[in-house]
Every structure is written in C-alpha cells, then in structure tokens.
Design a protein around this motif. Structure first.
Motif, PDB file in Angstrom:
ATOM      1  N   TYR A   1       0.852  -1.183   0.000  1.00  0.00           N
ATOM      2  CA  TYR A   1       0.000   0.000   0.000  1.00  0.00           C
ATOM      3  C   TYR A   1       0.888   1.233   0.000  1.00  0.00           C
ATOM      4  O   TYR A   1       1.849   1.325   0.742  1.00  0.00           O
ATOM      5  CB  TYR A   1      -0.904   0.015   1.235  1.00  0.00           C
ATOM      6  N   ARG A   2       0.585   2.188  -0.840  1.00  0.00           N
ATOM      7  CA  ARG A   2       1.337   3.435  -0.902  1.00  0.00           C
ATOM      8  C   ARG A   2       0.433   4.556  -0.403  1.00  0.00           C
ATOM      9  O   ARG A   2      -0.710   4.677  -0.835  1.00  0.00           O
ATOM     10  CB  ARG A   2       1.778   3.751  -2.324  1.00  0.00           C
ATOM     11  N   VAL A   3       0.963   5.367   0.475  1.00  0.00           N
ATOM     12  CA  VAL A   3       0.204   6.477   1.035  1.00  0.00           C
ATOM     13  C   VAL A   3       0.010   7.523  -0.057  1.00  0.00           C
ATOM     14  O   VAL A   3       0.934   7.845  -0.800  1.00  0.00           O
ATOM     15  CB  VAL A   3       0.959   7.088   2.233  1.00  0.00           C
ATOM     16  N   GLU A   4      -1.210   8.049  -0.141  1.00  0.00           N
ATOM     17  CA  GLU A   4      -1.478   9.124  -1.097  1.00  0.00           C
ATOM     18  C   GLU A   4      -0.811  10.389  -0.597  1.00  0.00           C
ATOM     19  O   GLU A   4      -0.965  10.761   0.561  1.00  0.00           O
ATOM     20  CB  GLU A   4      -2.976   9.355  -1.234  1.00  0.00           C
ATOM     21  N   ILE A   5      -0.063  11.015  -1.468  1.00  0.00           N
ATOM     22  CA  ILE A   5       0.634  12.239  -1.089  1.00  0.00           C
ATOM     23  C   ILE A   5       0.085  13.371  -1.942  1.00  0.00           C
ATOM     24  O   ILE A   5       0.205  13.352  -3.161  1.00  0.00           O
ATOM     25  CB  ILE A   5       2.149  12.101  -1.302  1.00  0.00           C
TER      26      ILE A   5
END
Length: 178
Positions: free
Chosen positions: A37-41
């Motif tokens: 999972y990649r954090v939304e930036i």
C-alpha cells in the motif's frame, strides 16, 4: 582439493539465486510478488483554469490570495515571487505535478507564468477519481417548468413569543437610574 571445488561450485550457484532481502523492491512490487500500500501524497494548491482566469495582472496580493489561496512557497529573498506548486501521487492514477509562478511589482500582480495544460475543475476531478462510477451525474438544479409546477410555500402567521415556563422573574436594571 575436492572440498575447494565443491565450495567454489556452491558459491557460484548462489550468484544465480534471486535476492530475497528486506530491501528488495523493484518498481511497485516487493520481492517481485507483493504490491504494498502506498500512502497518497497531496501537496500544494490545486489551481484550475477557472481560478487562473479570474486572476489578472494589476490585482493586489490580497485579491490573488482570495482567488487562489495562500501560495505554497513564499521566499523571504524573493518577496515579489509567489509559487503555487501542486503534486499528487495516488494508486491507480497518474502522478501530477504543476508549478505556477506569480510575480508582483510592489503590491500589484505583474506577471503570471503557468503551464498551458492546466485542467478545468471537472477534468481535475476526473483525473484523480480512481473509483470510476458509471451512471449519470445527479441533477442539481430544477428547470423553470419544474419550479412553476411546485406548490407555493405555505405562509403562516408570525409566531408570537411562547409563554415562559416556570416562574418569571423581574430583575432590576443593570445601570443605576439617574
């Protein structure tokens, strides 16, 4: 001697094995198998074509701030320059980077440097919408015929103040009488 040959063959075989360490990340996959999972930036100010069209040279800093919001970057060494930077990275959507540079002469806006490909508000929402919902947009306004077909609002007599419940008190005035 035979042990040396076996040792060299074992070491040679290890060079052909894939790396399985905790830092083995290639592209979007860890160990070539798992997608983390990649954090939304999201950073900066979204500036759309409609907002930029409302900003004209000659406007004051306060007027520009009212339309575009506070700039992401204000430099104490370049007080006449405001930078509106926007970046977003979301899974399932292409990353977006935009940079708008406003130059002031005193308190008046003198120059606008913006990319030609700024999206409209609808285009921006569509570009970050990873949940593609099918169907029509909801209807937000009534047509003139639909407004006329509505029943007129019921007018009621002005309501008088309700009777107080419980004991009523009469307080003396706060200011002394002269």
């Amino acid at each position: 001697m035979a042990g040396l040959v076996v040792g060299l063959l074992a070491l040679g075989g290890c060079s052909q094995m894939p790396k399985f360490d905790a830092l083995s990340v290639s592209g979007d996959k860890v160990l070539g198998l798992v997608t983390p999972y990649r954090v939304e930036i999201v950073q900066g100010n979204v500036v759309t074509k409609e907002q930029l069209a409302a900003v004209k040279p000659g406007m004051t800093r306060v007027q520009v701030r009212d339309v575009l919001g506070s700039p992401l970057l204000t430099d104490v060494f370049h007080e006449s320059r405001w930078d509106y930077v926007f970046t977003i990275r979301r899974q399932g959507a292409a990353p977006q980077n935009r940079h708008i540079l406003l130059t002031f002469d005193g308190d008046q806006l003198s120059k606008i440097d913006a990319p030609d490909d700024l999206p409209t508000e609808k285009e921006f929402i569509a570009s970050i919408n990873t949940l593609k919902v099918t169907g029509k947009e909801p209807k937000l306004e009534l047509t003139e015929e639909e407004r006329k077909a509505l029943p007129p609002p019921v007018r009621t007599a002005a309501a008088s103040a309700p009777e107080p419940m419980g004991p009523t008190r009469d307080y003396p005035p706060l200011e002394p009488r002269r």
